[in-house]
Scaffold this motif. Sequence first.
Motif, PDB file in Angstrom:
ATOM      1  N   GLU A 275       0.844  -1.193   0.000  1.00 28.32           N
ATOM      2  CA  GLU A 275       0.000   0.000   0.000  1.00 28.32           C
ATOM      3  C   GLU A 275       0.880   1.244   0.000  1.00 28.32           C
ATOM      4  N   PRO A 276       0.429   2.313  -0.691  1.00 26.32           N
ATOM      5  CA  PRO A 276      -0.721   2.387  -1.598  1.00 26.32           C
ATOM      6  C   PRO A 276      -0.369   1.777  -2.952  1.00 26.32           C
ATOM      7  N   MET A 277      -1.247   1.917  -3.923  1.00 27.80           N
ATOM      8  CA  MET A 277      -1.012   1.379  -5.270  1.00 27.80           C
ATOM      9  C   MET A 277      -0.765   2.489  -6.293  1.00 27.80           C
ATOM     10  N   ARG A 278      -0.673   3.726  -5.813  1.00 27.98           N
ATOM     11  CA  ARG A 278      -0.351   4.844  -6.702  1.00 27.98           C
ATOM     12  C   ARG A 278       0.749   5.693  -6.074  1.00 27.98           C
ATOM     13  N   PHE A 279       1.715   6.084  -6.911  1.00 27.87           N
ATOM     14  CA  PHE A 279       2.820   6.944  -6.493  1.00 27.87           C
ATOM     15  C   PHE A 279       3.022   7.992  -7.585  1.00 27.87           C
ATOM     16  N   GLY A 280       2.416   9.144  -7.407  1.00 27.00           N
ATOM     17  CA  GLY A 280       2.489  10.158  -8.449  1.00 27.00           C
ATOM     18  C   GLY A 280       1.811   9.650  -9.707  1.00 27.00           C
ATOM     19  N   ALA A 289       1.355  -5.456  -6.892  1.00 29.55           N
ATOM     20  CA  ALA A 289       0.844  -4.842  -5.658  1.00 29.55           C
ATOM     21  C   ALA A 289       0.333  -5.857  -4.647  1.00 29.55           C
ATOM     22  N   HIS A 290      -0.054  -7.047  -5.110  1.00 33.90           N
ATOM     23  CA  HIS A 290      -0.655  -8.009  -4.167  1.00 33.90           C
ATOM     24  C   HIS A 290      -0.574  -9.430  -4.699  1.00 33.90           C
ATOM     25  N   ILE A 291      -0.438 -10.355  -3.763  1.00 34.01           N
ATOM     26  CA  ILE A 291      -0.413 -11.794  -4.058  1.00 34.01           C
ATOM     27  C   ILE A 291      -1.439 -12.461  -3.139  1.00 34.01           C
ATOM     28  N   VAL A 292      -2.189 -13.411  -3.650  1.00 25.60           N
ATOM     29  CA  VAL A 292      -3.082 -14.211  -2.823  1.00 25.60           C
ATOM     30  C   VAL A 292      -2.739 -15.681  -3.011  1.00 25.60           C
ATOM     31  N   PRO A 293      -2.923 -16.504  -1.975  1.00 22.07           N
ATOM     32  CA  PRO A 293      -2.779 -17.950  -2.205  1.00 22.07           C
ATOM     33  C   PRO A 293      -3.820 -18.391  -3.225  1.00 22.07           C
ATOM     34  N   PRO A 294      -3.520 -19.397  -4.030  1.00 22.16           N
ATOM     35  CA  PRO A 294      -4.401 -19.757  -5.145  1.00 22.16           C
ATOM     36  C   PRO A 294      -5.701 -20.443  -4.737  1.00 22.16           C
ATOM     37  N   THR A 295      -5.879 -20.721  -3.453  1.00 19.34           N
ATOM     38  CA  THR A 295      -7.040 -21.485  -3.008  1.00 19.34           C
ATOM     39  C   THR A 295      -8.357 -20.859  -3.447  1.00 19.34           C
ATOM     40  N   GLY A 296      -8.463 -19.551  -3.412  1.00 17.84           N
ATOM     41  CA  GLY A 296      -9.713 -18.885  -3.770  1.00 17.84           C
ATOM     42  C   GLY A 296      -9.817 -18.471  -5.222  1.00 17.84           C
ATOM     43  N   ALA A 297      -8.791 -18.787  -6.045  1.00 14.42           N
ATOM     44  CA  ALA A 297      -8.796 -18.456  -7.480  1.00 14.42           C
ATOM     45  C   ALA A 297      -8.971 -16.959  -7.722  1.00 14.42           C
ATOM     46  N   LEU A 310      -8.218   1.038 -13.445  1.00 15.59           N
ATOM     47  CA  LEU A 310      -7.211   1.959 -13.968  1.00 15.59           C
ATOM     48  C   LEU A 310      -7.581   2.470 -15.354  1.00 15.59           C
ATOM     49  N   ALA A 311      -8.071   1.577 -16.200  1.00 13.55           N
ATOM     50  CA  ALA A 311      -8.483   2.003 -17.540  1.00 13.55           C
ATOM     51  C   ALA A 311      -9.603   3.033 -17.456  1.00 13.55           C
ATOM     52  N   ARG A 312     -10.559   2.787 -16.584  1.00 11.47           N
ATOM     53  CA  ARG A 312     -11.674   3.730 -16.424  1.00 11.47           C
ATOM     54  C   ARG A 312     -11.188   5.066 -15.871  1.00 11.47           C
ATOM     55  N   ALA A 313     -10.279   5.030 -14.888  1.00  7.92           N
ATOM     56  CA  ALA A 313      -9.748   6.265 -14.307  1.00  7.92           C
ATOM     57  C   ALA A 313      -8.992   7.089 -15.344  1.00  7.92           C
ATOM     58  N   LEU A 314      -8.220   6.411 -16.189  1.00  7.94           N
ATOM     59  CA  LEU A 314      -7.480   7.128 -17.235  1.00  7.94           C
ATOM     60  C   LEU A 314      -8.423   7.675 -18.314  1.00  7.94           C
ATOM     61  N   GLU A 315      -9.476   6.907 -18.605  1.00 11.19           N
ATOM     62  CA  GLU A 315     -10.480   7.387 -19.563  1.00 11.19           C
ATOM     63  C   GLU A 315     -11.139   8.676 -19.041  1.00 11.19           C
ATOM     64  N   ILE A 316     -11.443   8.722 -17.741  1.00 14.13           N
ATOM     65  CA  ILE A 316     -12.019   9.927 -17.133  1.00 14.13           C
ATOM     66  C   ILE A 316     -11.006  11.073 -17.160  1.00 14.13           C
ATOM     67  N   PHE A 317      -9.726  10.739 -16.882  1.00  8.60           N
ATOM     68  CA  PHE A 317      -8.689  11.772 -16.881  1.00  8.60           C
ATOM     69  C   PHE A 317      -8.579  12.442 -18.249  1.00  8.60           C
ATOM     70  N   LEU A 326      -8.492   8.936 -10.730  1.00  9.95           N
ATOM     71  CA  LEU A 326      -7.130   8.480 -10.437  1.00  9.95           C
ATOM     72  C   LEU A 326      -6.803   8.651  -8.960  1.00  9.95           C
ATOM     73  N   ASP A 327      -7.324   9.707  -8.361  1.00  9.56           N
ATOM     74  CA  ASP A 327      -7.083   9.950  -6.937  1.00  9.56           C
ATOM     75  C   ASP A 327      -7.729   8.868  -6.071  1.00  9.56           C
ATOM     76  N   ARG A 328      -8.758   8.205  -6.582  1.00 11.27           N
ATOM     77  CA  ARG A 328      -9.462   7.162  -5.834  1.00 11.27           C
ATOM     78  C   ARG A 328      -8.991   5.757  -6.218  1.00 11.27           C
ATOM     79  N   TYR A 329      -8.126   5.658  -7.221  1.00  7.03           N
ATOM     80  CA  TYR A 329      -7.728   4.353  -7.765  1.00  7.03           C
ATOM     81  C   TYR A 329      -7.205   3.415  -6.680  1.00  7.03           C
ATOM     82  N   SER A 330      -6.230   3.863  -5.911  1.00 10.31           N
ATOM     83  CA  SER A 330      -5.611   2.988  -4.917  1.00 10.31           C
ATOM     84  C   SER A 330      -6.620   2.525  -3.867  1.00 10.31           C
ATOM     85  N   ASP A 331      -7.411   3.454  -3.344  1.00  8.21           N
ATOM     86  CA  ASP A 331      -8.376   3.101  -2.297  1.00  8.21           C
ATOM     87  C   ASP A 331      -9.422   2.113  -2.795  1.00  8.21           C
ATOM     88  N   LEU A 332      -9.936   2.336  -4.009  1.00  9.69           N
ATOM     89  CA  LEU A 332     -10.952   1.422  -4.544  1.00  9.69           C
ATOM     90  C   LEU A 332     -10.374   0.024  -4.755  1.00  9.69           C
TER      91      LEU A 332
END
Length: 394
Positions: A275-280, A289-297, A310-317, A326-332
């Motif tokens: 965390e976070p997932m955005r830096f400038g 940014a994240h790894i999960v065990p494969p049990t839950g696929a 991210l694609a949607r945020a850039l489209e809005i930008f 983009l300011d909400r990207y990491s939190d969402l």
Amino acid sequence: MKKTQVAIIGAGPAGLLLGQLLHKAGIDNIIVERQSGEYVLGRIRAGVLEQVTMDLLKQAGVDARAHAEGLPHHGIELLFKGARHRIDLHGLSGGKQVTVYGQTEVTRDLMEARKAEGRETIYEARDVSLHDFDSDRPRVRYVKDGATHEIECDFIAGCDGYHGVSRASVPQQALHTYEKVYPFGWLGVLADVPPVSHELIYANTTRGFALCSMRSTTRSRYYVQVPLEEKVENWSDEAFWNELRLRLDPEAREHLVTGPSLEKSIAPLRSFVAEPMRFGRLMLAGDAAHIVPPTGAKGLNLAAADVGYLARALEIFYGEKSSSALDRYSDLCLRRVWKAERFSWWFTSLMHRFPETGEFGQKIQEAELDYLVHSHAASTSLAENYVGLPVEDF
């Protein structure tokens, strides 16, 4: 010097999907990948796709083969105390399903679409480095064919996985990381044999976890839990099939078809979040940014959700000249990531044998599984998480 709007680091499914979504939105992008295309396609990965991922493939215009060849699954089976119990994913989740379609095939479809549309992907880029992403003119530098090249861009999308350069380029003091390493791995075998069941079987046994999965009606993927220090060379095909049989119920053992392995490997299990997932003007997505065990696929599905955001945020930008999304990207993203981390941790903890818990731990797991399969509320919770939680909008 090359110029583009978005430089994407990594040509795995996350980077390729982002590139395709941005292209559909009229946003120019270049993908930089340190490996060859053949290497990327040779990686064996999971293949259970949530509806959110299928919807994004459709939006990207690459869903035709997944719909034609993918296997819709309306349920899964939980095996414990020698008996199987079906969880009706479709009925419990309000009509949702998952689709079994290999990640390799998703990558192939995205690669072919990008090539057909003439979009640029730079493979075998060496010494990739990211610069000035704290400014409005980030740059990506790399070496190709012995020469140094540079890309000037508006944004950098780090889709290059856990070991990639993107997260490593972030100042350490700007990152907060969380990690859990499990004391076991999954020994997996891929074989051209029909699956033992038309739905996935997750097995909790006194010998350890097992998973019966598939890639198609003629290609199966099986896993057994092994100690973290285990070596794949210690396992012949015969030894693997014999151990798998011991972890199945009598009916599954009777229907199990064995054959030579096409691929055999051991995957360690870990949970990891940065965390976070955005830096400038650098945004991380997927395994960067994240790894999960494969049990839950959840691995590929979380990555797809990230790049969808991210694609949607850039489209809005670019379309609305607003950085609000983009300011909400990491939190969402992180709201969804942590819910998937929780589910994957819970399902892993429920289905695997933990050496330190002994017989008491096994009895507790069996009691929880018994409650789970006989409780409508508990089964519904499992189903809702397994098929994928809803995606929030900006």
